[in-house]
Design an enzyme around this catalytic site. Structure first.
Site, short mmCIF file in Angstrom:
data_model
loop_
_atom_site.label_atom_id
_atom_site.label_comp_id
_atom_site.label_asym_id
_atom_site.label_seq_id
_atom_site.Cartn_x
_atom_site.Cartn_y
_atom_site.Cartn_z
N PHE A 192 4.14 5.15 -13.27
CA PHE A 192 2.69 5.15 -13.14
C PHE A 192 2.30 6.00 -11.94
O PHE A 192 3.17 6.55 -11.25
CB PHE A 192 2.15 3.71 -12.98
CG PHE A 192 2.71 2.98 -11.78
CD1 PHE A 192 2.02 2.92 -10.60
CD2 PHE A 192 3.94 2.34 -11.86
CE1 PHE A 192 2.53 2.24 -9.49
CE2 PHE A 192 4.47 1.65 -10.76
CZ PHE A 192 3.75 1.61 -9.58
N ASP A 227 0.88 -1.17 0.00
CA ASP A 227 0.00 0.00 0.00
C ASP A 227 0.91 1.22 0.00
O ASP A 227 1.77 1.36 0.86
CB ASP A 227 -0.95 0.03 1.19
CG ASP A 227 -2.10 1.00 0.93
OD1 ASP A 227 -2.82 0.80 -0.07
OD2 ASP A 227 -2.28 1.97 1.69
#
Length: 200
Positions: free
Chosen positions: A150, A67
């Protein structure tokens, strides 16, 4: 050893493979058709643990969960744990970047201090085996640059460097990115999670 990666983002899987570089470990995506884990934690570490535990109860073996996201203190920590769904739709990088640019313009800045954080957790059969978290500080801008990477890579430049993450090759970025640092921490603690026998 097979290690499941708890993500639908193939970019993350590819980056983790490059960073982990352990010939005895095969990183694989989760099987299709599994439900989505609930990510309602208030920290990156909480969400990483929640995902790892959730999926480790649905597959046979160890699960690695990542995460990560961008934190802008001037924006009260936004986008933070909502980084992947900042604009509303999960994984829409273009919309998330545009939302961040809009928020920065709302407060009247074109560049501001920020940091990327990455938390990793490995779980097996519902038990967390290890967690680590790393951060890289830098500057976030309202102007995009670069075509690699990204997420918020086109907007972020780490301190001590002239280029955005998105202007760097994967190999260059892997030298000092937040995910690279977290993976190195994970490798340093390999004995802590590799020693557990696989569940059949």
């Amino acid at each position: 050893m097979k290690l499941f990666v708890a993500t639908k983002n193939q970019h993350k899987v590819d980056e983790l493979k490059l960073l982990l570089h352990e010939p005895t470990i095969e990183l694989v995506r989760l099987p299709d058709g599994l439900p989505d884990a609930v990510e309602d934690g208030v920290t990156f570490e909480e969400n990483a643990m929640k995902k790892a535990v959730f999926y480790s109860q649905l597959v046979s073996g160890k699960v690695l969960s990542d995460d990560s996201g961008l934190v802008v203190p001037m924006l009260n920590g936004e986008p933070g744990v909502l980084s992947a769904r900042y604009a509303g739709k999960h994984g829409d990088d273009e919309a998330n970047n545009e939302r961040l640019i809009e928020r920065l313009r709302e407060v009247g800045v074109v560049e501001v201090p920020a940091y990327f954080a990455c938390a990793l957790a490995i779980a097996q059969a519902g038990q967390v085996l290890v967690t680590v978290e790393a951060r890289v500080s830098g500057t976030v801008y309202t102007e995009r640059r670069g075509t690699h990477g990204f997420g918020y890579d086109p907007l972020f430049t780490p301190y001590g460097h002239k280029h955005r993450y998105a202007e760097m090759s994967p190999e260059e970025k892997s030298l000092f990115s937040h995910r690279a640092m977290a993976v190195r921490m994970l490798r340093d603690r390999k004995s802590q999670w590799m020693s557990h026998e696989s569940v059949s």
